[in-house]
Motif scaffolding. Sequence first.
Motif, PDB file in Angstrom:
ATOM      1  N   ARG A   8       0.832  -1.195   0.000  1.00 25.54           N
ATOM      2  CA  ARG A   8       0.000   0.000   0.000  1.00 25.54           C
ATOM      3  C   ARG A   8       0.869   1.248   0.000  1.00 25.54           C
ATOM      4  NH1 ARG A   8      -4.575  -1.772   4.423  1.00 25.54           N
ATOM      5  NH2 ARG A   8      -4.744  -3.897   3.663  1.00 25.54           N
ATOM      6  N   TRP A  13      -3.199   4.080   4.372  1.00 27.08           N
ATOM      7  CA  TRP A  13      -3.361   3.649   5.763  1.00 27.08           C
ATOM      8  C   TRP A  13      -4.268   4.578   6.560  1.00 27.08           C
ATOM      9  CZ3 TRP A  13      -1.960  -1.057   7.068  1.00 27.08           C
ATOM     10  CH2 TRP A  13      -1.023  -1.704   6.264  1.00 27.08           C
ATOM     11  N   TYR A  16      -7.366   2.825   7.767  1.00 26.82           N
ATOM     12  CA  TYR A  16      -7.154   1.451   8.241  1.00 26.82           C
ATOM     13  C   TYR A  16      -7.524   1.337   9.712  1.00 26.82           C
ATOM     14  CZ  TYR A  16      -4.817  -3.006   9.108  1.00 26.82           C
ATOM     15  OH  TYR A  16      -4.538  -4.306   9.449  1.00 26.82           O
ATOM     16  N   GLU A  40       1.424  -2.988   9.322  1.00 25.03           N
ATOM     17  CA  GLU A  40       0.378  -3.668  10.094  1.00 25.03           C
ATOM     18  C   GLU A  40       0.901  -4.095  11.461  1.00 25.03           C
ATOM     19  OE1 GLU A  40      -2.999  -5.774   7.574  1.00 25.03           O
ATOM     20  OE2 GLU A  40      -1.024  -6.636   7.171  1.00 25.03           O
TER      21      GLU A  40
END
Length: 167
Positions: A8, A13, A16, A40
Motif C-alpha cells: 500500500r 493507511w 485502516y 500492520e
Amino acid sequence: GLGPVDNRRPTDWDGYEVDPSVKYVVVSLDPHFTHTKMTEAYLYVAENGAEFIASDVDEYFSIGNGRQIPGTSSILAGLIECTGKLPTVTGKPNRLLFDIITDRYGPLDPSRTIMIGDTIATDIKFGKNCGISTGLVYTGNAKQSDGFARADEPDYTWDRLSDLLIE
C-alpha cells in the motif's frame, strides 16, 4: 502472514482500522516481508497494544556454499526501532524451550547434556543460558576465523558434524 502481499501507499493507511481482537504480533523469518506487513505489525503493537513476540533473533540464515542471507533479526530491527519495544523471544537463546522440555520430561543431567549448533549468538548462548555444555560446528553461520567473546566460548568445536562419529 504467508505469501506476497500488496504494498500500500502511505496514504492508503489513513482509514485502516486495527482489529481489537488481535492480541499478538509474532515475527519470524518471512521471505515475503513487505512494508505493508511492517506497517500492520507496527499498528497492532503501537496502537492496539498487541504483545510483540519473536520466534528467534537469528542474524543470518545459511543457504549453502558459504552464503548467508538476512535472518529474523533484520525484520525485528525495524519493528523495534519504530515501536520502541523489545519482543519477547520464544526461541534460542531464550531458555523457554529448555524449561518446557525439563518440565515435561524431568530435569536433565548437565554432565550428560550438550547443545550443538552452528551459531554462537543463538545456539551457544542457549546452552550457556541453560547451564549445559556447548559444541560449535563450523558448518553454518560460524567460521573458525570469527572468534568469540570469552563468555560465549563453546566448550567444544568441530569442523563438521561428522567429526562426532565414532569410527
